[in-house]
Design an enzyme around this catalytic site. Structure first.
Site, PDB file in Angstrom:
ATOM      1  N   ASP A  47       0.833  -1.206   0.000  1.00 33.93           N
ATOM      2  CA  ASP A  47       0.000   0.000   0.000  1.00 33.93           C
ATOM      3  C   ASP A  47       0.868   1.257   0.000  1.00 33.93           C
ATOM      4  O   ASP A  47       1.717   1.453   0.875  1.00 33.93           O
ATOM      5  CB  ASP A  47      -0.903   0.024   1.229  1.00 33.93           C
ATOM      6  CG  ASP A  47      -1.893  -1.127   1.256  1.00 33.93           C
ATOM      7  OD1 ASP A  47      -1.963  -1.879   0.277  1.00 33.93           O
ATOM      8  OD2 ASP A  47      -2.604  -1.270   2.273  1.00 33.93           O
ATOM      9  N   GLU A 268     -11.812  -0.558   0.751  1.00 34.53           N
ATOM     10  CA  GLU A 268     -10.489  -0.180   1.249  1.00 34.53           C
ATOM     11  C   GLU A 268      -9.972   1.118   0.631  1.00 34.53           C
ATOM     12  O   GLU A 268     -10.266   1.468  -0.495  1.00 34.53           O
ATOM     13  CB  GLU A 268      -9.487  -1.298   0.963  1.00 34.53           C
ATOM     14  CG  GLU A 268      -9.814  -2.596   1.708  1.00 34.53           C
ATOM     15  CD  GLU A 268      -8.642  -3.545   1.744  1.00 34.53           C
ATOM     16  OE1 GLU A 268      -8.021  -3.667   2.807  1.00 34.53           O
ATOM     17  OE2 GLU A 268      -8.339  -4.153   0.698  1.00 34.53           O
TER      18      GLU A 268
END
Length: 428
Positions: A47, A268
């Site tokens: 990420d 998300e």
């Protein structure tokens, strides 16, 4: 009751919308191959987010761009990386060749490890690194409690040789779920509990300051919220908090921006891009987090409204903006969209590749060396997307980790589009 807590009905991503999800030429990215070079081969990164100004633009410091990534040692099994995740930063002059600056924090963080967030370089030069505090510092066994936290007060120092992020940082927990708008861990009946991914956003229309995050809507057992009680366990939402003072450390919870009740459990890394007067809300989600009876691939999903708190409707009728090819369904994930001139660019990370039909569950049965060999653990090629109203289409790709500035011209699109089609056909 203030406008921030209006009691209005939260917009929904419905099962009818999600039932229209399908892979098309407009939504499938090319096959990804490993990059020629890796900025930090001794670590795996996933990420990723940019250092941004208050207006959302990508910041430059002394001519350098800065990104932040969750990282773990490359010799660790990829499936264990979230258990030791820490935030590192990388810097680049050309937005393509990245140098490892090391860990952002030297200690004092909330949680036993750090998960995804965002980063603000404020007008006064102060650095705010928002993150998910997962677990509790010093815990004997790993837990998955999640709170929204920040490290504030650091600075970004640049010279001809590169960038240094310097402390000290003051760490604090900003928000925890209230159990009413946002589910607490003990209320969870479903899959993976979520209260994470803080993303700073200043609304250009109102000038108000917000923090978006991923959450779940509390659904009491037997509430009859869905046609099937099992679907109630799929209760993902996009949460939002407001700063009444504009202070990046001062927040009040508000009603969610969007709910995926009966549809999906994990929305998300929510973030917003404002273009041509429209507000585009993006989330990433997995195939295994869709409720029974729905089929959605790992992908970037998007919604559009006329204002930040408007009635969001799914892009392309279903919400799907981009996804991986069917023969490489897990090759990239955790996408972040940003504007570049007249198009949208989307950055993600290189996930599992060359699986030959294996599922993610199958990967866990491979030898440790095979698991590590099949995990990309670096930046994926940047995807180019044409955006018009409530429709999108992929037009091509750039190189791995390419983050151009607004002033930079990109290659003409027709050849890129042809290359995209050809690479998608080839497969592994």
């Amino acid at each position: 009751m203030t406008p921030e807590h209006s009691g209005r009905a939260t917009p929904r991503w419905t099962r009818e919308h999600a039932s229209k999800i399908e892979r098309t030429d407009e939504t499938v990215v090319p096959i990804i191959y490993p990059p020629r070079e890796d900025a930090a081969p001794e670590i795996n990164g996933w990420d990723t987010w940019f250092l941004r100004e208050r207006d959302g633009s990508i910041a430059t410091v002394g001519g350098w761009r800065v990104i932040f990534s969750l990282t773990a040692p490359a010799d660790l099994l990829p499936g264990k990386r979230h258990d030791v995740a820490e935030i590192r930063y990388f810097y680049s002059r050309d937005g393509e060749t990245w140098f490892d600056g090391g860990p952002v924090f030297e200690g004092g963080t909330r949680g036993s490890r750090q998960w995804a967030g965002s980063a603000l370089l404020d007008d006064d030069g102060r650095l705010y690194v928002f993150y998910t505090a997962s677990g509790r510092a010093g815990e004997a066994e790993i837990t998955y409690e999640q709170r929204l936290a920040v490290g504030s007060g650091g600075s970004v120092v640049a010279d001809d040789d590169g960038v240094r992020i310097e402390g000290p940082f003051a760490h604090g927990v900003l928000l925890e779920p209230d159990g009413e708008r946002y589910e607490r861990e003990e209320q969870s009946r479903g899959m993976i509990y979520t209260f994470r991914d803080p993303w700073f956003f200043e609304d250009p229309r109102s000038g108000k300051t917000y923090l978006l995050f991923e959450a779940n809507t509390p659904i009491p057992e037997g509430a009859g919220a869905c046609g099937d009680p099992v679907w109630e366990e799929f209760n993902g939402s996009v949460g939002i908090a407001h700063s009444p003072t504009g202070d990046p450390t001062d927040w009040e919870l508000c009603d969610p921006l969007l709910e995926g009740i009966c549809v999906n459990q994990e929305l998300e890394r929510p973030h917003v891009v404002v273009r041509n007067g429209f507000y585009y809300l993006f989330v990433s989600s997995h195939d295994h987090t869709f409720a029974p009876g729905l089929e959605g691939p790992d992908g970037l999903y998007g919604f559009v409204a006329d204002s930040l708190r408007g009635e969001y409707r799914p892009l392309n009728g279903s919400g799907l903006v981009l996804t991986n090819p069917a023969n490489a369904p897990y090759q990239a994930y955790s996408w972040v969209a940003f504007s570049h001139r007249e198009e949208l660019l989307v950055s993600g990370f290189f996930n599992y590749y060359d699986l030959g039909g294996l599922t993610l569950d199958d990967v866990a049965t491979l030898s440790p060396d095979e698991q590590r060999a099949k995990f990309g653990g670096t930046l994926a090629p940047t995807v180019r997307v044409a955006l018009s109203g409530d429709r999108t289409r992929i037009t091509g790709t750039l190189s791995h980790g390419r983050i151009p500035l607004e002033s930079e011209e990109l290659p003409d699109l027709p050849e890129e589009r042809l290359a995209h089609r050809e690479e998608t056909r080839r497969g592994y």
